[in-house]
Design a protein around this motif. Structure first.
Motif, mmCIF file in Angstrom:
data_model
loop_
_atom_site.group_PDB
_atom_site.id
_atom_site.type_symbol
_atom_site.label_atom_id
_atom_site.label_comp_id
_atom_site.label_asym_id
_atom_site.label_seq_id
_atom_site.Cartn_x
_atom_site.Cartn_y
_atom_site.Cartn_z
ATOM 1 N N ASP A 93 3.143 3.013 -0.398
ATOM 2 C CA ASP A 93 4.514 2.554 -0.172
ATOM 3 C C ASP A 93 4.502 1.335 0.754
ATOM 4 O O ASP A 93 4.462 1.466 1.976
ATOM 5 C CB ASP A 93 5.344 3.687 0.429
ATOM 6 C CG ASP A 93 6.815 3.347 0.514
ATOM 7 O OD1 ASP A 93 7.207 2.253 0.067
ATOM 8 O OD2 ASP A 93 7.578 4.189 1.032
ATOM 9 N N LYS A 131 7.374 0.979 3.327
ATOM 10 C CA LYS A 131 7.230 1.783 4.543
ATOM 11 C C LYS A 131 6.231 1.139 5.500
ATOM 12 O O LYS A 131 6.467 1.067 6.703
ATOM 13 C CB LYS A 131 6.771 3.195 4.179
ATOM 14 C CG LYS A 131 6.604 4.090 5.380
ATOM 15 C CD LYS A 131 6.195 5.488 4.993
ATOM 16 C CE LYS A 131 6.019 6.361 6.207
ATOM 17 N NZ LYS A 131 5.600 7.719 5.853
ATOM 18 N N SER A 140 2.281 -4.953 -3.056
ATOM 19 C CA SER A 140 2.021 -3.626 -3.586
ATOM 20 C C SER A 140 0.900 -3.673 -4.620
ATOM 21 O O SER A 140 -0.012 -2.846 -4.604
ATOM 22 C CB SER A 140 3.294 -3.055 -4.202
ATOM 23 O OG SER A 140 3.049 -1.799 -4.762
#
Length: 66
Positions: free
Chosen positions: A4, A7, A25
């Motif tokens: 994630d 986060k 990502s």
């Protein structure tokens, strides 16, 4: 492997827009997949390497001169 990024960016106090989030990502997933592949390599009989040249004490002796 999926992580994630939103986060992680929030924990690191890094502002990311949507395109950066997607980009990072993908990059982070590729890095973690590569690390996972390296962890699967059998290194049971491989001796740890700390000096790849095999040379020891390649410096000359100190000597006093004029």
């Amino acid at each position: 492997m999926k992580i994630d990024v939103k986060k992680v960016a929030r924990l690191a106090n890094l502002p990311l827009n949507d395109s950066e989030e997607k980009k990072y990502s993908e990059q982070l997933s590729k890095i973690l997949d590569y690390i996972d592949a390296l962890n699967q390599v059998d290194t049971e009989d491989v001796e740890p390497t700390y000096n790849v040249t095999g040379l020891t004490n390649v410096l000359r002796e100190d000597s006093v001169g004029d």
